[in-house]
Design an enzyme around this catalytic site. Structure first.
Site, mmCIF file in Angstrom:
data_model
loop_
_atom_site.group_PDB
_atom_site.id
_atom_site.type_symbol
_atom_site.label_atom_id
_atom_site.label_comp_id
_atom_site.label_asym_id
_atom_site.label_seq_id
_atom_site.Cartn_x
_atom_site.Cartn_y
_atom_site.Cartn_z
ATOM 1 N N GLN A 21 0.732 -1.114 0.041
ATOM 2 C CA GLN A 21 0.272 -0.007 -0.130
ATOM 3 C C GLN A 21 0.880 1.228 -0.031
ATOM 4 O OE1 GLN A 21 -3.457 -0.692 2.580
ATOM 5 N NE2 GLN A 21 -3.999 1.346 2.119
ATOM 6 N N SER A 100 4.559 -5.740 2.740
ATOM 7 C CA SER A 100 3.279 -5.607 3.601
ATOM 8 C C SER A 100 2.248 -6.278 2.871
ATOM 9 C CB SER A 100 3.169 -4.316 4.024
ATOM 10 O OG SER A 100 1.961 -3.987 4.680
ATOM 11 N N LEU A 101 1.115 -5.278 2.471
ATOM 12 C CA LEU A 101 0.184 -6.150 1.769
ATOM 13 C C LEU A 101 0.822 -7.020 0.535
ATOM 14 C CD1 LEU A 101 -2.868 -6.138 0.482
ATOM 15 C CD2 LEU A 101 -2.103 -4.158 -0.824
ATOM 16 N N ARG A 125 -9.209 -7.258 5.072
ATOM 17 C CA ARG A 125 -7.991 -6.928 5.819
ATOM 18 C C ARG A 125 -8.162 -5.687 5.864
ATOM 19 N NH1 ARG A 125 -2.403 -5.411 4.286
ATOM 20 N NH2 ARG A 125 -1.038 -5.920 5.760
ATOM 21 N N HIS A 211 0.975 -1.733 10.904
ATOM 22 C CA HIS A 211 2.174 -2.379 11.483
ATOM 23 C C HIS A 211 2.588 -1.679 12.880
ATOM 24 C CE1 HIS A 211 2.483 -4.468 7.838
ATOM 25 N NE2 HIS A 211 2.700 -3.513 7.266
ATOM 26 N N GLN A 260 2.054 -10.061 11.264
ATOM 27 C CA GLN A 260 2.486 -8.733 10.372
ATOM 28 C C GLN A 260 1.777 -7.680 10.316
ATOM 29 O OE1 GLN A 260 0.960 -7.881 6.610
ATOM 30 N NE2 GLN A 260 2.636 -8.740 5.383
#
Length: 321
Positions: A21, A100-101, A125, A211, A260
């Site tokens: 993202q 991440s994503l 999510r 996060h 995560q």
């Protein structure tokens, strides 16, 4: 007579990396869609799974920047480009990784999660992340020029000394670049502390603070969603963000995905892991070139090639040939 020096290039050892993202762009993959039918076909498949016109969402900036749409849109863009790349590459990658994503794109490309499940999962999510911080003033900031340990210490000091502050290191992106995340009180306190050292801290325009501890409620709910989804064996190993290594079991992969959400992305360690495995070409598979730029700043840089535009894809194909 002395023999001629060996000028042969080393054999390519490729890893494909998927952005997260923040890399979204209005109309992303539109240029590629004019040349490769896989792009629109992939978005149509994603739209069917989501129950929304994801291609149209990518043309609407307000919708695209809503987290619950940003995440499936980025995943669709990455998988669409990966499907194009598969028709161009003669050598398959040794590893996948995603920031991440982007880890969901990597797991989808490796066959761990079906595309339809992945689209629905990242949509969920995004909703969970947004719901976790309703009514909370949140922020993220990029800290430049400080060692990782120093940024961690500043976050700890802010949490200890500033009333109601919640802040922590969210992304260890490259040496000298760490993103912090939390509520506004905590992040602003860290920004002040960084500036007092003479270094830079830049506030980021984000809709949710990824996060960090604020994501723990979302993390718990995500675990319940993950438990319902079938995970298969990876065809290509995925280095995950949580510990910067490969998880081999479905249980381990799901646990890493769950953690995560509220724990930092160890991207520098992931890049070092790839360097240690003798990877010499990175292919950034998705929107933009954020990860390719980060690759230049690692302790052991690896040549990285973005693929989100025809001219960039052509350059990669030339390199690979």
């Amino acid at each position: 007579m002395a023999s001629a020096p060996d000028t042969a290039l080393p054999a390519p050892r490729i890893a494909v990396i998927f952005p997260g993202q923040g890399s979204q762009a209005l109309g992303m993959t539109a240029e590629l869609s004019e040349l490769y039918p896989q792009i629109k076909e992939t978005f149509a498949e994603a739209s069917q799974a989501l129950g929304e016109d994801l291609w149209a969402i990518c043309q609407d900036e307000d919708l695209l920047n809503q987290t619950q749409y940003t995440q499936p849109a980025l995943l669709a863009a990455s998988i669409a480009i990966w499907r194009v790349l598969q028709t161009k590459m003669t050598e398959m990658p040794y590893y996948f990784a995603g920031h991440s994503l982007g880890e969901y794109s990597a797991l989808c490309a490796s066959g761990v999660i079906s595309f339809a499940d992945a689209i629905q999962l990242v949509h969920k999510r995004g909703q969970l992340m947004q719901d976790a911080v309703v009514g909370i003033d949140t922020a993220m900031a990029a800290v430049l020029g400080l060692e990782d340990s120093r940024v961690v210490t500043l976050c700890e000091q802010a949490t200890e000394h500033v009333e109601e502050a919640i802040v922590g290191a969210a992304n260890f992106n490259s040496p000298g670049q760490v993103v912090v995340s939390g509520n506004a009180a905590g992040v602003n306190a860290v920004i002040d502390k960084v500036q007092n050292t003479g270094k830079k801290a830049i506030a980021l325009k984000v809709s949710v603070p990824s996060h960090c501890a604020l994501m723990q409620p979302a993390s718990q709910a995500l675990a319940e969603a993950l438990a319902k989804i079938k995970f298969d064996q990876a065809t290509i190993p995925v280095i995950q963000n949580r510990h910067a290594h490969v998880e081999s079991s479905a249980v381990g992969i799901k646990q890493a995905l769950t953690e995560q959400l509220s724990e930092p992305v160890l991207w520098s360690k992931t890049m070092q892991e790839l360097a240690d495995k003798q990877i010499n070409i990175l292919i950034e598979c998705g929107s933009g070139n954020v990860l390719s730029n980060l690759a230049k700043r690692q302790a052991h840089p690896i040549a990285s090639y973005p693929t989100d535009k025809p001219v960039r894809l052509d350059k990669l194909i030339e390199v690979l040939s």
